[in-house]
Scaffold this motif. Sequence first.
Motif, short mmCIF file in Angstrom:
data_model
loop_
_atom_site.label_atom_id
_atom_site.label_comp_id
_atom_site.label_asym_id
_atom_site.label_seq_id
_atom_site.Cartn_x
_atom_site.Cartn_y
_atom_site.Cartn_z
N ILE A 1 0.50 19.32 -4.43
CA ILE A 1 1.35 19.77 -5.55
C ILE A 1 0.50 19.95 -6.81
O ILE A 1 0.61 20.96 -7.52
N ALA A 2 -0.38 18.96 -7.09
CA ALA A 2 -1.23 19.04 -8.29
C ALA A 2 -2.14 20.27 -8.21
O ALA A 2 -2.29 21.01 -9.19
N THR B 1 0.84 -1.22 0.00
CA THR B 1 0.00 0.00 0.00
C THR B 1 0.87 1.25 0.00
O THR B 1 0.57 2.23 -0.70
N ILE B 2 1.96 1.24 0.77
CA ILE B 2 2.87 2.39 0.78
C ILE B 2 3.47 2.59 -0.61
O ILE B 2 3.54 3.72 -1.13
N THR C 1 1.78 3.44 9.25
CA THR C 1 1.72 3.30 7.79
C THR C 1 0.65 4.22 7.21
O THR C 1 0.87 4.91 6.21
N ALA D 1 0.88 4.04 -2.84
CA ALA D 1 0.66 5.45 -2.50
C ALA D 1 1.78 6.31 -3.06
O ALA D 1 1.54 7.43 -3.56
N ALA E 1 1.07 9.15 -5.66
CA ALA E 1 1.41 10.54 -5.32
C ALA E 1 2.31 11.14 -6.39
O ALA E 1 2.12 12.31 -6.79
N VAL F 1 0.25 11.82 -9.54
CA VAL F 1 -0.63 12.98 -9.40
C VAL F 1 0.18 14.28 -9.46
O VAL F 1 -0.23 15.27 -10.06
N ALA F 2 1.35 14.24 -8.83
CA ALA F 2 2.12 15.48 -8.69
C ALA F 2 2.95 15.84 -9.91
O ALA F 2 3.39 16.98 -10.06
N ILE F 3 3.16 14.87 -10.83
CA ILE F 3 4.07 15.09 -11.95
C ILE F 3 3.50 16.15 -12.91
O ILE F 3 2.28 16.29 -13.04
N GLN F 4 4.41 16.90 -13.54
CA GLN F 4 3.99 17.95 -14.48
C GLN F 4 3.22 17.32 -15.65
O GLN F 4 3.74 16.42 -16.31
N ARG G 1 -0.13 23.48 -8.72
CA ARG G 1 0.24 23.67 -10.13
C ARG G 1 -0.96 24.21 -10.92
O ARG G 1 -0.82 25.07 -11.76
N GLY H 1 0.94 14.89 -2.68
CA GLY H 1 0.76 14.73 -4.13
C GLY H 1 -0.40 15.58 -4.62
O GLY H 1 -0.29 16.33 -5.60
N VAL H 2 -1.52 15.50 -3.90
CA VAL H 2 -2.70 16.30 -4.25
C VAL H 2 -2.39 17.79 -4.11
O VAL H 2 -2.78 18.61 -4.95
N ILE I 1 1.09 7.18 4.47
CA ILE I 1 0.32 7.18 3.21
C ILE I 1 -0.46 8.48 3.08
O ILE I 1 -0.50 9.10 2.02
N ALA J 1 1.91 11.19 2.02
CA ALA J 1 2.38 11.05 0.63
C ALA J 1 1.28 11.47 -0.36
O ALA J 1 1.50 12.32 -1.24
N VAL J 2 0.07 10.92 -0.16
CA VAL J 2 -1.03 11.23 -1.09
C VAL J 2 -1.46 12.69 -0.93
O VAL J 2 -1.71 13.39 -1.92
#
Lengths: 172, 103
Positions: B84-85, A150-151, B70, A154, A158, A161-164, B88, B81-82, B74, B77-78
Amino acid sequence: MTAQMFFIGFFGLAGVWFGIVVFRTYSMVRSALALLFSQTALGAMFLSMQAEFLGVLQIMMMATEMSIMAIFMVMFMMDPGGLGTMDMTHQKRLSLITGFVSFVAAVAVAVFVDWGPVATTFPDAAQQTVDLGLELLNRSMLIFEMAGVTILTAMIAATAVAIQPLKRGKEK
Amino acid sequence: MSPELIIALISGAALFGVGIYGALSQTNLVMIMMGVELILAGAMVNLVAFWRYLHPDNPAGQMFVLIIMTVMAIEMAVGFGVAIARFRAKGSVEMEEATELKG
């Protein structure tokens, strides 16, 4: 009052106090540091409860996690230093009431439920680690493996989702 | 009942309450994540206390704590990610402005 009781109370109070400071300061860097201190106090509380492995793990993990969080705070916030005293809250009254009611309900459950007899024997630090290692590689192996996968998922999600995003149709 | 257990459970309850307040009252995504971290920390304190004072012979209690850690990792991390998106796309992580999915 035993020394153990004193230290559990002291570090518990410190953890809660720094948790409150997270939402009281205008500086985002101070917020992240307060959360780091709160989590570290909880690690010290685990050590006071003789859960050595979990205490050290908590302190090590939260130190790195909160440092990363502080960097993100500086990157994303309009006023990371808190110099402009910008208010970043909404529905404050409702949130306060909900938080207080949750606290009172949890305390009521903690105090009024009969949790059964307290354990009289307790394994030492080395035995705890041995027991946990055997648990991870025997009965709970599937859960442990699932946590790892799961890590990994994730991390990939992540990053995806974050990539340009690619600019399609644009000539190089 | 052990007073140490009660002190730990009350600390966990207080962290849970503070976390609920933070997650509901903050408008910034990163601050909301901090509230969720505090809620999970409250749960973790309870798990360690239950394991230590009620069932120290059963290491499954420690296993639960590892699972909560954990979940915390998670969530971070998620969440980032959200964030940063979102940054942007909109230049801000203020959740009051995130109304695109509103019906």
